[in-house]
Write a protein that holds these residues in place. Sequence first.
Motif, PDB file in Angstrom:
ATOM      1  N   LEU A 195      -3.266   6.120 -11.986  1.00 44.31           N
ATOM      2  CA  LEU A 195      -2.404   7.124 -12.607  1.00 44.31           C
ATOM      3  C   LEU A 195      -0.974   7.045 -12.088  1.00 44.31           C
ATOM      4  O   LEU A 195      -0.005   7.152 -12.852  1.00 44.31           O
ATOM      5  CB  LEU A 195      -2.982   8.523 -12.364  1.00 44.31           C
ATOM      6  N   LEU A 196      -0.825   6.863 -10.765  1.00 45.41           N
ATOM      7  CA  LEU A 196       0.489   6.876 -10.138  1.00 45.41           C
ATOM      8  C   LEU A 196       0.741   5.574  -9.385  1.00 45.41           C
ATOM      9  O   LEU A 196      -0.193   4.955  -8.855  1.00 45.41           O
ATOM     10  CB  LEU A 196       0.592   8.047  -9.154  1.00 45.41           C
ATOM     11  N   VAL A 197       2.018   5.185  -9.330  1.00 47.08           N
ATOM     12  CA  VAL A 197       2.381   3.963  -8.616  1.00 47.08           C
ATOM     13  C   VAL A 197       1.935   4.034  -7.158  1.00 47.08           C
ATOM     14  O   VAL A 197       1.422   3.055  -6.603  1.00 47.08           O
ATOM     15  CB  VAL A 197       3.910   3.728  -8.700  1.00 47.08           C
ATOM     16  N   ARG A 198       2.108   5.194  -6.529  1.00 40.13           N
ATOM     17  CA  ARG A 198       1.757   5.314  -5.109  1.00 40.13           C
ATOM     18  C   ARG A 198       0.262   5.127  -4.849  1.00 40.13           C
ATOM     19  O   ARG A 198      -0.144   4.904  -3.714  1.00 40.13           O
ATOM     20  CB  ARG A 198       2.227   6.664  -4.563  1.00 40.13           C
ATOM     21  N   ASP A 199      -0.556   5.249  -5.907  1.00 42.88           N
ATOM     22  CA  ASP A 199      -1.997   5.059  -5.755  1.00 42.88           C
ATOM     23  C   ASP A 199      -2.442   3.634  -6.060  1.00 42.88           C
ATOM     24  O   ASP A 199      -3.641   3.337  -6.071  1.00 42.88           O
ATOM     25  CB  ASP A 199      -2.749   6.028  -6.685  1.00 42.88           C
ATOM     26  N   GLY A 200      -1.475   2.755  -6.325  1.00 41.95           N
ATOM     27  CA  GLY A 200      -1.817   1.372  -6.640  1.00 41.95           C
ATOM     28  C   GLY A 200      -2.473   0.655  -5.472  1.00 41.95           C
ATOM     29  O   GLY A 200      -2.404   1.102  -4.316  1.00 41.95           O
ATOM     30  N   ILE A 201      -3.128  -0.449  -5.755  1.00 43.40           N
ATOM     31  CA  ILE A 201      -3.775  -1.266  -4.724  1.00 43.40           C
ATOM     32  C   ILE A 201      -2.695  -2.035  -3.976  1.00 43.40           C
ATOM     33  O   ILE A 201      -1.953  -2.813  -4.582  1.00 43.40           O
ATOM     34  CB  ILE A 201      -4.805  -2.214  -5.359  1.00 43.40           C
ATOM     35  N   ASN A 202      -2.591  -1.816  -2.697  1.00 43.11           N
ATOM     36  CA  ASN A 202      -1.511  -2.403  -1.890  1.00 43.11           C
ATOM     37  C   ASN A 202      -1.849  -3.818  -1.443  1.00 43.11           C
ATOM     38  O   ASN A 202      -2.981  -4.109  -1.038  1.00 43.11           O
ATOM     39  CB  ASN A 202      -1.232  -1.533  -0.665  1.00 43.11           C
ATOM     40  N   LEU A 203      -0.842  -4.664  -1.503  1.00 47.40           N
ATOM     41  CA  LEU A 203      -0.977  -6.062  -1.112  1.00 47.40           C
ATOM     42  C   LEU A 203       0.075  -6.413  -0.069  1.00 47.40           C
ATOM     43  O   LEU A 203       1.137  -5.786  -0.006  1.00 47.40           O
ATOM     44  CB  LEU A 203      -0.789  -6.984  -2.328  1.00 47.40           C
ATOM     45  N   LYS A 204      -0.222  -7.434   0.730  1.00 44.20           N
ATOM     46  CA  LYS A 204       0.744  -7.964   1.685  1.00 44.20           C
ATOM     47  C   LYS A 204       0.930  -9.450   1.418  1.00 44.20           C
ATOM     48  O   LYS A 204      -0.053 -10.207   1.390  1.00 44.20           O
ATOM     49  CB  LYS A 204       0.253  -7.752   3.126  1.00 44.20           C
ATOM     50  N   LEU A 205       2.159  -9.864   1.214  1.00 46.53           N
ATOM     51  CA  LEU A 205       2.439 -11.266   0.913  1.00 46.53           C
ATOM     52  C   LEU A 205       2.043 -12.160   2.081  1.00 46.53           C
ATOM     53  O   LEU A 205       2.444 -11.920   3.224  1.00 46.53           O
ATOM     54  CB  LEU A 205       3.923 -11.443   0.598  1.00 46.53           C
ATOM     55  N   ARG A 206       1.250 -13.192   1.787  1.00 48.01           N
ATOM     56  CA  ARG A 206       0.821 -14.140   2.810  1.00 48.01           C
ATOM     57  C   ARG A 206       1.657 -15.416   2.768  1.00 48.01           C
ATOM     58  O   ARG A 206       2.113 -15.902   3.785  1.00 48.01           O
ATOM     59  CB  ARG A 206      -0.663 -14.496   2.634  1.00 48.01           C
ATOM     60  N   LYS A 207       1.839 -15.967   1.571  1.00 46.50           N
ATOM     61  CA  LYS A 207       2.615 -17.203   1.467  1.00 46.50           C
ATOM     62  C   LYS A 207       3.018 -17.453   0.023  1.00 46.50           C
ATOM     63  O   LYS A 207       2.449 -16.876  -0.918  1.00 46.50           O
ATOM     64  CB  LYS A 207       1.816 -18.400   2.001  1.00 46.50           C
ATOM     65  N   THR A 208       4.009 -18.313  -0.136  1.00 41.80           N
ATOM     66  CA  THR A 208       4.431 -18.774  -1.457  1.00 41.80           C
ATOM     67  C   THR A 208       4.538 -20.294  -1.407  1.00 41.80           C
ATOM     68  O   THR A 208       4.793 -20.881  -0.346  1.00 41.80           O
ATOM     69  CB  THR A 208       5.791 -18.181  -1.861  1.00 41.80           C
ATOM     70  N   ALA A 209       4.349 -20.918  -2.553  1.00 44.57           N
ATOM     71  CA  ALA A 209       4.466 -22.374  -2.637  1.00 44.57           C
ATOM     72  C   ALA A 209       4.716 -22.776  -4.079  1.00 44.57           C
ATOM     73  O   ALA A 209       4.328 -22.055  -5.010  1.00 44.57           O
ATOM     74  CB  ALA A 209       3.201 -23.049  -2.110  1.00 44.57           C
ATOM     75  N   LYS A 210       5.366 -23.912  -4.261  1.00 47.83           N
ATOM     76  CA  LYS A 210       5.601 -24.429  -5.611  1.00 47.83           C
ATOM     77  C   LYS A 210       4.646 -25.577  -5.896  1.00 47.83           C
ATOM     78  O   LYS A 210       4.446 -26.458  -5.068  1.00 47.83           O
ATOM     79  CB  LYS A 210       7.045 -24.906  -5.767  1.00 47.83           C
ATOM     80  N   TYR A 211       4.038 -25.538  -7.069  1.00 50.20           N
ATOM     81  CA  TYR A 211       3.186 -26.625  -7.544  1.00 50.20           C
ATOM     82  C   TYR A 211       3.716 -27.011  -8.909  1.00 50.20           C
ATOM     83  O   TYR A 211       3.490 -26.309  -9.905  1.00 50.20           O
ATOM     84  CB  TYR A 211       1.729 -26.179  -7.627  1.00 50.20           C
ATOM     85  N   GLY A 212       4.458 -28.127  -8.961  1.00 54.03           N
ATOM     86  CA  GLY A 212       5.126 -28.478 -10.202  1.00 54.03           C
ATOM     87  C   GLY A 212       6.088 -27.357 -10.571  1.00 54.03           C
ATOM     88  O   GLY A 212       6.833 -26.850  -9.726  1.00 54.03           O
TER      89      GLY A 212
END
Length: 223
Positions: A195-212
């Motif tokens: 219902l609300l943004v504050r109730d969203g499932i929270n994530l923590k960025l682990r890594k980023t990478a480019k593939y093509g």
Amino acid sequence: MPDSRNSRPYVILNAAMSVDGKIATYTGDSRMSSPADFRRVHRLRASVDGIMVGMRTLLRDDPKLTVRSAGGRKPSRIIVDSKARTPLTSYVVRTAKEIPTIVAVTSRAPNNKIEILAQRGVRVLVCGRGPLVSVKILLRTLRKLGIRKILLEGGGALNWSMLNSGLVDEVSVAITPRILGGEKAVSLVEGKGRLLVRDGINLKLRKTAKYGPDLVVSYKVLG
């Protein structure tokens, strides 16, 4: 509350999506991964014990859910199919005697269809009495069968069910540099939502990478 990590497999949600969050067009076309990301996905598949998809993905794509170039590695294929509608002509059923294949249904699924699937080599698991498979019961059952790590490959409804139930540990998405649009196109996560943004499932960025051309972002699911 999420299930104890010792009572269920570790789950990685993996998908390729457009910049606007679509995992398929409104016509059902879901071929988004670049060749480089395709190879990444198969390396990821080779690292797990099971690959899970929902019924809509099975009907739309008739996927193989196999691993290429992995020295004979054959993770179990897990289909979440509440009403046992998995077509007998589907690739997963036709090859069920060669590659471990599990179909999760509810007690409302027709017994005759369950029997036919079993005769074709499919292992059918009854998970719950409601209209939809209980993903919590399913994951506990899979863990008892020795499946410790699962790659969740959607679609949107199953992704939501698993996330909303606290059953996903990582989210990894390959973002293809395209915008697809379409209110009827399948999004990464569907279902009712929060219902609300504050109730969203929270994530923590682990890594980023480019593939093509694709940007792959990986997150840990918090709490």
